[in-house]
Design an enzyme around this catalytic site. Structure first.
Site, mmCIF file in Angstrom:
data_model
loop_
_atom_site.group_PDB
_atom_site.id
_atom_site.type_symbol
_atom_site.label_atom_id
_atom_site.label_comp_id
_atom_site.label_asym_id
_atom_site.label_seq_id
_atom_site.Cartn_x
_atom_site.Cartn_y
_atom_site.Cartn_z
ATOM 1 N N LYS A 12 0.831 -1.215 0.000
ATOM 2 C CA LYS A 12 0.000 0.000 0.000
ATOM 3 C C LYS A 12 0.859 1.256 0.000
ATOM 4 C CE LYS A 12 -3.541 -2.438 2.545
ATOM 5 N NZ LYS A 12 -4.432 -2.340 3.705
ATOM 6 N N TYR A 46 10.994 -7.697 -26.973
ATOM 7 C CA TYR A 46 12.324 -7.926 -27.544
ATOM 8 C C TYR A 46 12.311 -7.948 -29.073
ATOM 9 C CZ TYR A 46 14.518 -8.808 -23.007
ATOM 10 O OH TYR A 46 15.043 -8.674 -21.748
ATOM 11 N N ASN A 109 20.553 -12.820 -17.171
ATOM 12 C CA ASN A 109 21.163 -11.678 -16.491
ATOM 13 C C ASN A 109 20.222 -10.902 -15.568
ATOM 14 O OD1 ASN A 109 19.801 -10.482 -18.578
ATOM 15 N ND2 ASN A 109 21.520 -9.403 -19.458
ATOM 16 N N HIS A 112 16.295 -6.299 -16.352
ATOM 17 C CA HIS A 112 16.277 -5.514 -17.589
ATOM 18 C C HIS A 112 16.060 -4.051 -17.251
ATOM 19 C CE1 HIS A 112 15.050 -3.992 -21.526
ATOM 20 N NE2 HIS A 112 14.077 -3.371 -20.876
ATOM 21 N N GLU A 123 8.606 0.836 -24.091
ATOM 22 C CA GLU A 123 8.429 -0.329 -23.222
ATOM 23 C C GLU A 123 7.358 -0.069 -22.161
ATOM 24 O OE1 GLU A 123 12.995 -1.915 -23.902
ATOM 25 O OE2 GLU A 123 12.449 -1.177 -21.924
HETATM 26 P P1 DAT Z 1 20.222 -5.223 -22.876
HETATM 27 O O1 DAT Z 1 19.326 -6.192 -22.165
HETATM 28 O O2 DAT Z 1 21.446 -4.868 -22.075
HETATM 29 O O3 DAT Z 1 19.529 -4.014 -23.435
HETATM 30 P P2 DAT Z 1 20.125 -6.392 -25.495
HETATM 31 O O4 DAT Z 1 18.931 -5.526 -25.738
HETATM 32 O O5 DAT Z 1 21.202 -6.423 -26.525
HETATM 33 O O6 DAT Z 1 20.811 -5.997 -24.134
HETATM 34 O O7 DAT Z 1 19.673 -7.868 -25.246
HETATM 35 C C1 DAT Z 1 18.472 -8.161 -24.591
HETATM 36 C C2 DAT Z 1 18.598 -9.480 -23.892
HETATM 37 O O8 DAT Z 1 18.883 -10.499 -24.838
HETATM 38 C C3 DAT Z 1 19.738 -9.550 -22.883
HETATM 39 O O9 DAT Z 1 19.364 -9.030 -21.633
HETATM 40 C C4 DAT Z 1 20.004 -11.013 -22.842
HETATM 41 C C5 DAT Z 1 19.731 -11.474 -24.247
HETATM 42 N N1 DAT Z 1 20.964 -11.543 -25.042
HETATM 43 C C6 DAT Z 1 21.656 -10.514 -25.571
HETATM 44 N N2 DAT Z 1 22.748 -10.931 -26.245
HETATM 45 C C7 DAT Z 1 22.726 -12.290 -26.142
HETATM 46 C C8 DAT Z 1 23.564 -13.340 -26.602
HETATM 47 N N3 DAT Z 1 24.654 -13.095 -27.326
HETATM 48 N N4 DAT Z 1 23.235 -14.607 -26.269
HETATM 49 C C9 DAT Z 1 22.119 -14.883 -25.530
HETATM 50 N N5 DAT Z 1 21.279 -13.943 -25.064
HETATM 51 C C10 DAT Z 1 21.579 -12.666 -25.351
HETATM 52 MG MG MG Z 2 18.094 -3.784 -24.864
#
Ligand code: DAT
Ligand code: MG
Length: 146
Positions: A12, A46, A109, A112, A123
C-alpha cells in the site's frame, strides 16, 4: 501443482512512501511463496532482436515464468539505471553492478532496464496502460531532489 491457492497482495501507499516495497517482497520470497503474475508481452518487448539467433530462446525463457514489471522515475533514471545494471554480458563483470554481482550468463542476467528514454517510453506503453501509472510525490522527494 499442489498447494496452488492464490492470493492478491498489494504493497500500500504507506509501504511505498516508507521504502518498504523491497523488504515486503523479500519476506514473501523468503517464506517460500511463489510469485505468479505472468505477462505475455515478451515477443513484442524484444522485437528489435528478432533477427538474432538467440531471440527464440530469449522469448521462451522470458515467457517461462513470472516477471516483476515496474516503472521507476527520477533524475537521469534511464542512464543511471543502465549503469547500475552494468554490461549486458556478465562475463565482462563490473563489480557493484546488479548482474556483475549476481550472474554469469548473458541469457540469465536477472534484470532488464530500458536503454534510452525513447525505448523506455515504448516499453512502458507496452507493459502498462496510462491509467496504471500513478503520479505521486514521495514524502522523501524534497530530501532527494530539488
Ligand atoms: P540489454 O538487455 O542490455 O539491453 P540487449 O537488448 O542487446 O541488451 O539484449 C536483450 C537481452 O537479450 C539480454 O538481456 C540477454 C539477451 N541476449 C543478448 N545478447 C545475447 C547473446 N549473445 N546470447 C544470448 N542472449 C543474449
Ligand atoms: Mg536492450
Amino acid at each position: 501443482m499442489a498447494n496452488a491457492e492464490r492470493t492478491f497482495i498489494a504493497i500500500k501507499l504507506d509501504g511505498v512512501q516508507r521504502g518498504l516495497v523491497g523488504d515486503n517482497i523479500k519476506r514473501l520470497e523468503q517464506k517460500g511463496f511463489r510469485l505468479v503474475k505472468s505477462e505475455e508481452l515478451l515477443k513484442q518487448h524484444y522485437i528489435d532482436l528478432k533477427d538474432h539467433p538467440f531471440y527464440p530462446g530469449l522469448v521462451k525463457y522470458m515467457n517461462s515464468g513470472p516477471v516483476v514489471a515496474m516503472v521507476w522515475e527520477g533524475l537521469n533514471v534511464v542512464q543511471t539505471g543502465r549503469l547500475m545494471l552494468g554490461e549486458t554480458n556478465p562475463a565482462e563483470p563490473k563489480p557493484g553492478t546488479i548482474p556483475g554481482d549476481s550472474c554469469i550468463q548473458v541469457g540469465r542476467n536477472v534484470i532488464h532496464g530500458s536503454d534510452s528514454v525513447q525505448s523506455a517510453e515504448k516499453e512502458i506503453s507496452l507493459w502498462f496502460k496510462p491509467e496504471e501509472l500513478v503520479d505521486h510525490k514521495s514524502c522523501a522527494f524534497d530530501w532527494i531532489d530539488e
